[in-house]
Design a protein around this motif. Structure first.
Motif, PDB file in Angstrom:
ATOM      1  N   VAL A  73     -10.902   9.025   9.652  1.00 20.72           N
ATOM      2  CA  VAL A  73      -9.833   8.541   8.776  1.00 20.72           C
ATOM      3  C   VAL A  73      -8.556   8.391   9.595  1.00 20.72           C
ATOM      4  O   VAL A  73      -7.931   9.391   9.960  1.00 20.72           O
ATOM      5  N   PRO A  74      -8.146   7.164   9.904  1.00 16.08           N
ATOM      6  CA  PRO A  74      -6.891   6.961  10.638  1.00 16.08           C
ATOM      7  C   PRO A  74      -5.688   7.089   9.718  1.00 16.08           C
ATOM      8  O   PRO A  74      -5.670   6.539   8.608  1.00 16.08           O
ATOM      9  N   LEU A  75      -4.664   7.812  10.152  1.00 12.57           N
ATOM     10  CA  LEU A  75      -3.481   8.081   9.349  1.00 12.57           C
ATOM     11  C   LEU A  75      -2.214   7.770  10.150  1.00 12.57           C
ATOM     12  O   LEU A  75      -2.237   7.712  11.377  1.00 12.57           O
ATOM     13  N   ASP A  76      -1.124   7.596   9.412  1.00 14.37           N
ATOM     14  CA  ASP A  76       0.202   7.538  10.033  1.00 14.37           C
ATOM     15  C   ASP A  76       0.692   8.970  10.163  1.00 14.37           C
ATOM     16  O   ASP A  76       0.880   9.667   9.155  1.00 14.37           O
TER      17      ASP A  76
ATOM     18  N   LEU B 265      18.142  -4.104  -0.397  1.00 12.17           N
ATOM     19  CA  LEU B 265      16.801  -3.537  -0.542  1.00 12.17           C
ATOM     20  C   LEU B 265      15.971  -3.794   0.708  1.00 12.17           C
ATOM     21  O   LEU B 265      15.295  -2.895   1.232  1.00 12.17           O
ATOM     22  N   HIS B 266      16.031  -5.024   1.194  1.00 10.18           N
ATOM     23  CA  HIS B 266      15.275  -5.355   2.397  1.00 10.18           C
ATOM     24  C   HIS B 266      15.794  -4.577   3.605  1.00 10.18           C
ATOM     25  O   HIS B 266      15.001  -4.142   4.454  1.00 10.18           O
ATOM     26  N   ASP B 267      17.092  -4.389   3.679  1.00 13.40           N
ATOM     27  CA  ASP B 267      17.662  -3.668   4.811  1.00 13.40           C
ATOM     28  C   ASP B 267      17.164  -2.225   4.873  1.00 13.40           C
ATOM     29  O   ASP B 267      17.020  -1.664   5.973  1.00 13.40           O
ATOM     30  N   VAL B 268      16.926  -1.609   3.711  1.00 13.67           N
ATOM     31  CA  VAL B 268      16.456  -0.222   3.714  1.00 13.67           C
ATOM     32  C   VAL B 268      14.936  -0.144   3.730  1.00 13.67           C
ATOM     33  O   VAL B 268      14.360   0.946   3.634  1.00 13.67           O
ATOM     34  N   GLY B 269      14.264  -1.309   3.830  1.00 15.87           N
ATOM     35  CA  GLY B 269      12.813  -1.316   4.010  1.00 15.87           C
ATOM     36  C   GLY B 269      12.001  -1.514   2.753  1.00 15.87           C
ATOM     37  O   GLY B 269      10.787  -1.279   2.779  1.00 15.87           O
ATOM     38  N   LEU B 270      12.634  -1.940   1.651  1.00 15.18           N
ATOM     39  CA  LEU B 270      11.919  -2.089   0.385  1.00 15.18           C
ATOM     40  C   LEU B 270      11.708  -3.556   0.040  1.00 15.18           C
ATOM     41  O   LEU B 270      12.591  -4.390   0.235  1.00 15.18           O
ATOM     42  N   LYS B 271      10.525  -3.862  -0.505  1.00 16.66           N
ATOM     43  CA  LYS B 271      10.261  -5.147  -1.129  1.00 16.66           C
ATOM     44  C   LYS B 271      10.561  -5.022  -2.623  1.00 16.66           C
ATOM     45  O   LYS B 271      10.603  -3.914  -3.172  1.00 16.66           O
TER      46      LYS B 271
ATOM     47  N   LEU C 261       0.804  -1.215   0.000  1.00 12.54           N
ATOM     48  CA  LEU C 261       0.000   0.000   0.000  1.00 12.54           C
ATOM     49  C   LEU C 261       0.838   1.267   0.000  1.00 12.54           C
ATOM     50  O   LEU C 261       0.291   2.367  -0.125  1.00 12.54           O
ATOM     51  N   GLY C 262       2.157   1.128   0.123  1.00  9.86           N
ATOM     52  CA  GLY C 262       3.022   2.292  -0.033  1.00  9.86           C
ATOM     53  C   GLY C 262       3.233   2.613  -1.499  1.00  9.86           C
ATOM     54  O   GLY C 262       2.533   2.104  -2.387  1.00  9.86           O
ATOM     55  N   SER C 263       4.187   3.456  -1.801  1.00 10.56           N
ATOM     56  CA  SER C 263       4.473   3.835  -3.184  1.00 10.56           C
ATOM     57  C   SER C 263       5.533   2.928  -3.783  1.00 10.56           C
ATOM     58  O   SER C 263       6.514   2.574  -3.114  1.00 10.56           O
ATOM     59  N   TRP C 264       5.338   2.572  -5.052  1.00 14.88           N
ATOM     60  CA  TRP C 264       6.259   1.719  -5.792  1.00 14.88           C
ATOM     61  C   TRP C 264       7.019   2.563  -6.808  1.00 14.88           C
ATOM     62  O   TRP C 264       6.473   3.494  -7.386  1.00 14.88           O
ATOM     63  N   TRP C 265       8.257   2.164  -7.070  1.00 13.86           N
ATOM     64  CA  TRP C 265       9.052   2.822  -8.111  1.00 13.86           C
ATOM     65  C   TRP C 265       9.448   1.784  -9.147  1.00 13.86           C
ATOM     66  O   TRP C 265       9.959   0.720  -8.825  1.00 13.86           O
TER      67      TRP C 265
ATOM     68  N   VAL D  93       6.197   0.866   6.666  1.00 12.75           N
ATOM     69  CA  VAL D  93       4.752   0.776   6.482  1.00 12.75           C
ATOM     70  C   VAL D  93       4.099   0.037   7.646  1.00 12.75           C
ATOM     71  O   VAL D  93       2.936  -0.354   7.559  1.00 12.75           O
ATOM     72  N   ASP D  94       4.831  -0.160   8.735  1.00  8.48           N
ATOM     73  CA  ASP D  94       4.302  -0.896   9.869  1.00  8.48           C
ATOM     74  C   ASP D  94       3.220  -0.087  10.578  1.00  8.48           C
ATOM     75  O   ASP D  94       2.997   1.096  10.286  1.00  8.48           O
ATOM     76  N   SER D  95       2.563  -0.731  11.524  1.00 12.96           N
ATOM     77  CA  SER D  95       1.573  -0.024  12.339  1.00 12.96           C
ATOM     78  C   SER D  95       2.213   1.229  12.914  1.00 12.96           C
ATOM     79  O   SER D  95       3.318   1.179  13.462  1.00 12.96           O
ATOM     80  N   PRO D  96       1.548   2.370  12.805  1.00 15.19           N
ATOM     81  CA  PRO D  96       2.215   3.649  13.082  1.00 15.19           C
ATOM     82  C   PRO D  96       2.545   3.866  14.554  1.00 15.19           C
ATOM     83  O   PRO D  96       1.766   3.519  15.445  1.00 15.19           O
ATOM     84  N   GLU D  97       3.715   4.441  14.761  1.00 16.47           N
ATOM     85  CA  GLU D  97       4.093   4.869  16.101  1.00 16.47           C
ATOM     86  C   GLU D  97       3.356   6.152  16.489  1.00 16.47           C
ATOM     87  O   GLU D  97       3.143   6.420  17.673  1.00 16.47           O
ATOM     88  N   THR D  98       2.981   6.936  15.478  1.00 16.92           N
ATOM     89  CA  THR D  98       2.161   8.124  15.698  1.00 16.92           C
ATOM     90  C   THR D  98       0.868   7.929  14.923  1.00 16.92           C
ATOM     91  O   THR D  98       0.875   7.899  13.691  1.00 16.92           O
TER      92      THR D  98
END
Length: 894
Positions: free
Chosen positions: A598-601, A270-276, A201-205, A609-614
């Motif tokens: 509307v819940p947001l991060d 890629l995984h280390d920096v948080g990308l699939k 659900l995040g942005s893809w490049w 993209v994990d459950s938000p800390e804020t």
């Protein structure tokens, strides 16, 4: 050899005997109150194996009555009455149904002329719009699905049916206007929509280019420096070896080590920096001797590797298919590849098995193959036909870079929900064509990305064209900031999107929905193809046309149903009905209904993209509402076993008071941060409200730009409850304002007219707004200064009257509206004989004040032989011709 166990879904294909009405040559099965399966076979042989579409005929038996007499049979449920002449072949005279809610009657063989469309396999080679295949929903309240020739599952894989030539197998859907109920029933009998991974659900490049691993790293680092969040990095086809002596290079399974000397290390990074990551594949040419996987798969299918004989692609052969996954696909996944972009563009029927579409086979098996280690079914591929909702997500194909292509995609996305195919991924910014100039392309790209933010999957893609560059920092500051804000907003929306994904899984209701799903009895709900519900809480109508030359603003027509609405970003009240929304590059028409939550991060980061800390909760006053924020591990199928958490967010409203409550998290609370910062933000309210906080300590701040009271509660314990109450019993909650004054001022700021004229127009407009009933004669004083486009913008901003061209390839129309009943906004519609003057004497011209609502279908106006001219208070006019597009004219009206 058979397929692996994880390639075979769990089926429940045999209906309960109590749901069946049978004879010697027929079988009728009441699957739900809205769905009846009808089979006819002269030999009395019926099909209980699952078909490609229908997997779960074993359903709770609905209540129904059966009446027999004189060779006639009738089945009645709460939704429909089906009548059949027992034992006779299906024909218009022998099989019919009456749908109670809509009152419509279907006879076997009737054309579904009111079908509202479904989707399309691909947009390859399509510029602008195209016709869609039929969908599950129709305006007459019924749909018939023909299943006779579809393949059935037998011993794990599909096979043709061995049936009598006169055998028929159809499913009658009779739902009236209960479209949401129809989708819920369809997924019940065909299979649910799996939960997609949260990271999707995040942005893809994505870019089709022969980039090296180092160049990819450099580009990713720049995104991180710019604080532009991403979650998926796509490697197009040049990840693999393309030069070979066997074929053209599109098919490939071996890393190109000139570009990726250490592919496993690169994927780990890629995984280390948080990308699939995903790899693009074109499987059609099979596996040839130059591939690393060739020896193993050759032996698997019984080919001597020394022979050099290629392993041909064969979607009908379980032996090949199992080898394809075990020796080609799975080893690459073991190296870290997260999922596959299946770029099948070849034949649509397997030469080895009639009726087998290789695209469907690949989608089905690739999705299931991921479940071998507990992951969720997930691919990127073109739509393979009905039932494709089980294999998210859809790749809509290689889009042309044009405004026409962009303007079609909101309609395509929303209408795809009519086959329950909601998880669309488009080429954001386009694949083919375009000039690539920073000025000309920048506006189009920004608008496309804004749509991407409010679409199911936001995948920015660029074709192999050197001069098309979509890196945000390469554009001038206004475009650059618009692109950056869009990327950040997309990641902020992930908690809301993931919650809606759960609703999609539970109820079969996609994220993006046509307006008629929620307003089936409103005529306008069927005539606004470029707007849609975005989940339960928001309505979006993205700008999909370039700015006007005279206004320097984009224009979009928006219809808001009856009730209270707010602009999502500004909190400004928005009136119900039709409206023309004018916006600069940073504006996106997004509206929240009264009571929306509307819940947001509140603090999205790169690759996070994990459950938000804020957790930021944006709410709007005016109605009671409840939203259950959904959270789980984001990747596994444990959610099917109840391994997830929900946090109920509740709003209660009464005059002069609104209370917003965040309940304690429940369920598998290990998926929720133990403590997190809460930001409870109520938009559209006054500054001078009393604020009470119950259950926590926090601070209160007011933001004039968003008209928002924000209560910040740091380090909130997720297992505890907190309520904030805003009250103003003597004054009301909502900001008492008429938004037209600000809208006119913003409009004038952009108009290409003398600055002195702008000041005078603003004075007149302020006086007009202050009057209970005023005319627009004063606007005629500016006739020499205003173009028709500019006069239209001013009038449409001040009054409830206008005209718009809307539509798609299947149906284009003009909307005329005049909610205020004004007589100083007039129209003249003239039709022609081809090549002649208007035939006014023969009644071919109509004119007068704009009607309160008039819908003109372009197909009914005689092709290109018509004009529509609208005059705005003697200040300017706009003429539409046979193309449906607005043309500016300075001459007299005929």
């Amino acid at each position: 050899m058979t397929l692996a166990p994880y390639h075979v879904p769990d089926f429940s294909p045999e209906a309960d005997e109590a749901a069946i009405v049978r004879g010697d040559r027929f079988r009728l099965t009441v699957l739900t109150p809205r769905i009846v399966r009808a089979e006819y076979d002269p030999d009395g042989e019926f099909e209980d194996r699952p078909s490609q579409v229908f997997w779960h005929r074993e359903q709770p038996v609905p209540e129904f009555d059966v009446a027999r007499g004189d060779g006639q049979l009738a089945i009645e449920t709460e939704a429909l009455r089906l009548e059949y002449t027992a034992e006779e072949p299906f024909a218009p005279s022998t099989l019919s149904a009456h749908v109670r809610e809509s009152g419509s009657v279907w006879h076997y063989g009737d054309d579904d002329v009111a079908n509202m469309g479904g989707t399309v396999r691909t947009l390859d080679r399509v510029e602008g719009s195209t016709d869609l295949e039929p969908g599950l929903l129709g305006g007459d309240g019924w749909t018939v699905l023909e299943d006779t020739d579809r393949l059935v599952f037998d011993d794990g894989w599909v096979a043709p049916r061995d049936a009598h030539d006169d055998y028929e197998d159809i499913y009658f859907f009779g739902y009236g206007h209960d479209y949401l109920g129809a989708l819920e029933d369809f997924t019940a009998v065909s299979g649910d929509v799996p939960m997609i991974p949260r990271w999707a659900l995040g942005s893809w490049w994505s870019r089709y280019a022969d980039y090296s691993a180092d160049r990819h790293r450099s580009l990713i680092e720049r995104f991180r420096e710019e604080e532009l969040p991403l979650s998926v990095w796509v490697l197009d086809m040049d990840w693999h070896v393309t030069d070979n002596e066997y074929h053209g290079g599109w098919t490939g399974w071996t890393w190109n080590r000139d570009l990726f000397p250490d592919p496993e290390g690169f994927v780990d990074w890629l995984h280390d920096v948080g990308l699939k990551t995903t790899l693009n594949i074109h499987p059609a040419d099979g596996v040839h001797p130059h591939e690393a996987a060739y020896p193993d798969i050759a032996e698997h299918v019984g080919i001597d590797p020394a022979s050099g004989r290629p392993v041909e692609f064969d979607a009908s052969d379980p032996q090949f298919l199992r080898g394809y996954f075990e020796h080609v696909i799975d080893p690459l996944e073991d190296d870290g590849v997260d999922f596959w972009w299946i770029d099948w563009q070849q034949w649509d029927e397997s030469p080895e098995m009639a009726g087998l579409d290789p695209l469907w086979a690949l989608n089905h098996l690739h999705a299931l193959d991921r479940t071998r280690d507990g992951r969720r079914p997930f691919i990127l591929s073109r739509w393979g036909g009905l039932g494709g909702h089980r294999y998210p997500v859809g790749f809509s194909g290689d889009a042309y870079i044009s405004w026409g292509s962009l303007s079609f995609q909101p309609y395509l996305t929303a209408t795809g929900s009519n086959v329950d195919f909601g998880w669309w991924s488009h080429d954001i910014g386009g694949h083919f064509g375009g000039s690539g100039t920073p000025t000309g392309f920048g506006e189009l790209y920004a608008r496309w990305l804004q749509f991407g933010v409010f679409s199911p999957i936001n995948r920015i893609h660029t074709g192999n064209i050197e001069y098309i560059d979509k890196r945000p920092w390469t554009f001038e500051p206004t475009v650059r900031e618009t692109l950056s804000e869009a990327l950040r907003l997309r990641h902020a929306l992930i908690p809301y999107l993931y919650t809606m994904a759960r609703r999609n899984h539970d109820r079969g209701v996609p994220l993006v929905r046509p307006m008629y799903y929620h307003h089936p009895n409103e005529e306008l709900a069927y005539h606004v193809p470029q707007q849609y519900y975005f989940g339960d809480e928001l309505v979006v109508a993205p700008h999909v046309r370039e700015r006007g030359d005279g206004t320097n603003l984009s224009r979009q027509t928006v219809w808001l149903p009856d009730g209270e609405w707010f602009d999502f970003e500004t909190g400004r009240p928005s009136r119900a009905g039709l409206d023309a929304s004018y916006g600069d590059l940073g504006d996106v028409p997004v509206y929240a209904r009264a009571g929306a939550i509307v819940p947001l991060d509140g603090d999205p980061g790169f690759g996070d993209v994990d459950s938000p800390e804020t957790l930021r909760v944006v709410a709007f006053p005016g109605a009671d509402n409840t939203v259950d924020l959904y959270e789980d591990d984001g990747t596994s199928q444990a959610y099917r076993d109840g391994e997830y958490a929900t946090t109920t967010i509740r709003q209660s409203h009464e005059p002069g008071r609104v209370a917003l409550t965040v309940e304690a998290a429940s369920g598998a609370t290990e998926h929720v941060p133990a403590t997190r910062d809460l930001e409870l933000c109520v938009r559209g309210v006054r500054e001078d409200l009393a604020v009470e906080i119950d259950g926590a300590d926090g601070s209160v701040a007011y933001d004039t730009e968003t008209r928002a009271q924000t209560i910040a509660i740091p380090d909130h314990d997720a297992t505890s409850r907190v309520t904030v109450t805003l009250s103003a019993p003597d004054r009301g909650l909502v900001v008492p304002e008429d938004p037209r004054r600000d809208r006119v001022r913003e409009l004038l700021r952009h108009l290409e007219i003398p600055a002195r004229s702008k000041a005078r127009i603003e004075e007149y407009a302020a006086a007009f707004i202050a009057s209970e009933r005023a005319d627009l004669d004063w606007l005629g004083d500016f006739r020499e200064r205003l173009t028709g486009e500019q006069a239209r913008a001013i009038v449409e901003t001040l009054v409830d009257a206008g005209v718009a061209h809307v539509g798609n390839a299947e149906q284009e129309r003009l909307l005329l509206w005049n909610g205020d009943g004004r007589t100083d906004v007039t129209y003249r519609l003239s039709t022609f004989e081809r090549g002649s003057i208007p035939l006014a004497a023969e009644g071919e011209t109509e004119s007068g004040p704009l009607p309160s609502l008039k819908i003109l279908e372009l197909d009914d106006l005689g092709g290109e032989d018509w004009t529509l001219t609208v005059e705005y208070a003697d200040a300017g006019r706009v003429t539409f011709d046979g193309t449906g597009e607005a043309q500016q004219y300075d001459g007299e009206i005929w």
